[in-house]
Design an enzyme around this catalytic site. Structure first.
Site, mmCIF file in Angstrom:
data_model
loop_
_atom_site.group_PDB
_atom_site.id
_atom_site.type_symbol
_atom_site.label_atom_id
_atom_site.label_comp_id
_atom_site.label_asym_id
_atom_site.label_seq_id
_atom_site.Cartn_x
_atom_site.Cartn_y
_atom_site.Cartn_z
ATOM 1 C CD GLU A 159 -4.294 -5.905 3.783
ATOM 2 O OE1 GLU A 159 -5.134 -5.166 4.360
ATOM 3 O OE2 GLU A 159 -3.062 -5.769 3.919
ATOM 4 C CD GLU B 227 -2.785 -1.334 2.412
ATOM 5 O OE1 GLU B 227 -2.671 -0.490 3.310
ATOM 6 O OE2 GLU B 227 -3.574 -2.305 2.498
#
Length: 330
Positions: free
Chosen positions: A267, A159
């Protein structure tokens, strides 16, 4: 797009038989049955969607994964867990994942966990990684993973396009420095002939107009394209978001960036407030099953910013069980 969705249907019409009662003969749809063996994540997306899980305590607490298996009727074939840069190579956890018939993904976070959900954000900067300050530590991981021998996936510094990690622009790390750090780590492992280590690059679904390509280390440095995204529902500052709206633009960017690489949703979770989580789960699995190049997804079975888990309501777990059955996983 997979050639089959929820059902395998014979599409070649060889003729139409009209009975004396006027009924039209047709071939009945057959439920899809996924093979018992799994293809590796770094290979092309197979005909069946992969179901993965990450649990709060990780692989060394097998009861958590067993609970997901009992709830859904499907044993996850991907188990992802998290390690910071003070961790030793997690050989016991890797053995636990392999022993359960799954492939391991280690989310390797370059910071120091100091307890109670807090972190030393400056201990392992991208610039210090590029400078070689932590090479002894990296060599230890490379050496021990090579000695371990089985395939392991490293999801390093995930991320980077968000605004919550120190390896993001908001944390003082420009994309160019992030890419340089990724390449340094990868090249060090390559120097140790760590061919069993595969690399998962996982941006978040974009929170700005910046293209994901700014953080992409390059085709020679990535084996699996990842992407993280959550339906936050009515959590303040968010809205209920469909799977297509959540992931569609990111998947388009990833396909354009590296059309030959598999995509894994690394995720994913859904809040309860703001809509029907059960309906959203059903839509998600159907959407990903039909998505071009998507090999699977990893459900974030944690109660963290919201209760993302499959036990947040009875309906959530039941919806996942039904959805996985409809794509042939049980």
């Amino acid at each position: 797009m997979r050639s089959v969705g929820r059902w395998t249907v014979l599409t070649v019409v060889v003729g139409v038989i009209v009975t004396s009662m006027g009924a039209v003969g047709a071939c009945a749809a057959e439920p899809r049955q996924c093979p018992p063996t799994i293809s590796p994540l770094y290979g092309p997306a197979g005909s069946c969607l992969r179901f993965g899980i990450t649990t709060p305590s990780g692989p060394l607490e097998p009861a958590e994964v067993a609970g997901v298996t009992a709830l859904t009727g499907v044993s996850p074939t991907i188990n992802m867990f998290f390690e910071d840069f003070t961790a030793i190579p997690p050989i016991a956890a890797l053995n636990a994942v392999i022993g359960a018939g799954a492939e391991p993904i280690v989310t390797w976070e370059p910071w120091r966990h100091v307890g109670d959900g807090t972190y030393d954000r400056a201990a392992f900067s991208m610039s210090s990684i590029v400078a070689g300050t932590h090479d002894d530590y990296l060599y230890r991981w490379a050496d021990e993973l090579v000695a371990w021998g089985s395939t392991v996936y490293l999801r390093f510094a995930h991320e980077p396009n968000g605004d919550w990690y120190p390896w993001s622009p908001a944390g003082g790390t420009p994309p160019e420095l992030y890419v340089a750090a990724w390449r340094h780590v990868h090249d060090l492992f390559a120097s140790k002939n760590a061919v069993n280590v595969k690399w998962v690059w996982a941006p978040n679904v974009p929170i700005s107009d910046a293209p994901l390509s700014r953080w992409y280390p390059g085709a020679d440095y990535v084996d699996v394209l990842g992407v993280d995204g959550y339906n936050w529902g009515s959590v303040p500052g968010h809205r209920w978001t469909s799977p297509n709206d959540l992931f569609g633009p990111s998947l388009d960017q990833l396909r354009e960036l590296a059309p030959d690489k598999p995509i894994l949703v690394t995720e994913i979770g859904c809040a309860e407030a703001g809509g029907s989580k059960a309906d959203w789960i059903a839509d998600l699995v159907d959407y990903l099953d039909e998505a071009d190049g998507v090999t699977g997804f990893v459900w974030f079975d944690h109660d963290k910013e919201a209760d993302w888990g499959l036990t947040s309501s009875p309906e959530a777990g039941q919806a996942m069980a039904r959805a996985l059955e409809e794509v042939g996983l049980r």
